[in-house]
Motif scaffolding. Structure first.
Motif, short mmCIF file in Angstrom:
data_model
loop_
_atom_site.label_atom_id
_atom_site.label_comp_id
_atom_site.label_asym_id
_atom_site.label_seq_id
_atom_site.Cartn_x
_atom_site.Cartn_y
_atom_site.Cartn_z
N ASN A 63 97.96 39.78 38.69
CA ASN A 63 98.04 39.08 37.41
C ASN A 63 97.13 39.79 36.42
O ASN A 63 95.92 39.90 36.65
N THR A 65 95.84 38.91 33.78
CA THR A 65 94.78 38.09 33.17
C THR A 65 93.62 37.84 34.13
O THR A 65 92.64 37.21 33.75
N GLU A 105 97.23 26.42 22.91
CA GLU A 105 97.46 26.92 24.27
C GLU A 105 98.49 28.05 24.26
O GLU A 105 98.32 29.06 24.96
N GLN A 106 99.57 27.90 23.49
CA GLN A 106 100.58 28.96 23.40
C GLN A 106 99.98 30.23 22.80
O GLN A 106 100.20 31.33 23.29
N LYS A 108 96.86 31.19 22.69
CA LYS A 108 95.89 31.80 23.61
C LYS A 108 96.59 32.51 24.78
O LYS A 108 96.15 33.57 25.22
N GLN A 109 97.67 31.92 25.27
CA GLN A 109 98.35 32.52 26.41
C GLN A 109 98.94 33.88 26.05
O GLN A 109 98.88 34.83 26.83
N ILE A 110 99.49 33.99 24.84
CA ILE A 110 100.03 35.26 24.40
C ILE A 110 98.92 36.29 24.25
O ILE A 110 99.07 37.46 24.65
N ASP A 112 96.07 36.25 25.87
CA ASP A 112 95.55 36.53 27.21
C ASP A 112 96.37 37.60 27.92
O ASP A 112 95.82 38.50 28.55
N ILE A 113 97.68 37.50 27.84
CA ILE A 113 98.54 38.45 28.56
C ILE A 113 98.67 39.76 27.80
O ILE A 113 98.48 40.84 28.36
N SER A 159 98.46 39.92 18.66
CA SER A 159 98.13 40.52 19.95
C SER A 159 98.46 42.01 19.97
O SER A 159 97.69 42.82 20.49
N ALA A 268 104.61 34.48 31.95
CA ALA A 268 104.16 35.84 32.22
C ALA A 268 105.22 36.59 32.99
O ALA A 268 105.90 36.03 33.83
#
Length: 272
Positions: A63, A65, A105-106, A108-110, A112-113, A159, A268
């Motif tokens: 992963n 992340t 949350e959305q 941050k997730q983008i 993060d990856i 990003s 992901a």
């Protein structure tokens, strides 16, 4: 130089190599003589991709992340083949959501990856290359959206702009170790992730009319550019991002009203 042997004797890791442009890149690097490890969160897809390529490829589940996970992936490649010469960081995700509707949350997730994941992978790869003392090449996947804004893609654009700038800084810091760090910035490319957007009525037409070559790119075309960047033919290129986009950067990005916004969960996976 014979392209079938341009990368002979070199070892590569392709992060996000189980699908899309990452998978096409894995195929191309092997075609040019490299041995590779496909690294992906989707272990079954990574295994299938490696088996499809053949004996010169293997896979590892990780992963992007998770720092320990990526360190283990790099160690696996180096221990298996005795070295690491090339690293391609292609994992990425995206979602089209108006910023006033997007959750933290959305967003941050983008990040993060797409961005933190590149940092984590690049850090582990660079450390291995420094330890070896023989240099290397790292390619980070950015996007035309690193420089071209698009409604509904605030998180994605941010990003990818971050990836392009991170690539410049990494190139500055690692040049003394003989490591080149370059970016690849694909335009609209026919991949499983993009197909979800292009399947919306009118979307394909809206996008392709903004591309001078009047079609999306093919994953194999992006892979060919990556293969060039990691080869000695690109030995004087570092810190730059090569945009492979059919001339779309000469045009305005399609307006949000011409395609449907989605708030579907971000998952992901491999590259776009």
């Amino acid at each position: 130089m014979d392209l079938k042997t341009r990368l002979k004797g070199r070892v590569a890791i392709v992060v996000g190599g189980a699908s899309g442009m990452g998978k096409a890149t894995a195929h191309r690097l092997v075609q040019e003589g490299a041995r590779i490890v496909i690294v992906d969160r989707d272990d079954a897809a990574a295994k299938a991709a490696a088996e499809e390529i053949g004996a010169q490829a293997t896979h590892f589940s990780a992963n992007v992340t998770d720092e320990a996970s990526m360190e283990a992936a790099v160690a696996y490649a180096a221990n298996l083949y005795g070295q690491l010469d090339i690293a391609v960081n292609a994992a990425g995700v995206g979602a089209s959501v108006a910023l006033v509707n997007q959750t933290v949350e959305q967003f941050k997730q983008i990040q993060d990856i797409n961005l933190t994941g590149v940092f984590i992978a690049c850090k582990a790869e660079a450390r291995q290359m420094i330890t070896q003392g023989q240099g290397g090449v790292i390619v980070n996947f950015a996007s035309t959206n690193a420089v071209q804004p698009a409604e509904g893609l605030a998180a994605y654009c941010a990003s990818k702009a971050g990836v392009a700038m991170f690539t410049q800084v990494a190139a500055m810091e690692l040049s003394s170790n003989g490591i080149r760090v370059v970016g690849i910035g694909p335009g609209l490319t026919d991949t499983p992730m993009v197909q979800r957007v292009l399947s919306v009525p009118g979307a394909r037409e809206a996008f392709t009319e903004n591309i001078l070559l009047k079609r999306p790119g093919r994953p194999e075309e992006i892979a060919a550019s990556v293969a060039f960047l990691v080869s000695d033919d690109a030995s004087y290129i570092t810190g730059s991002t090569l945009y492979v986009e059919g001339g779309s950067l000469t045009q305005r990005y399609p307006e949000l009203s011409r395609r449907q916004s989605t708030q579907a969960p971000v998952v992901a996976g491999g590259s776009r």
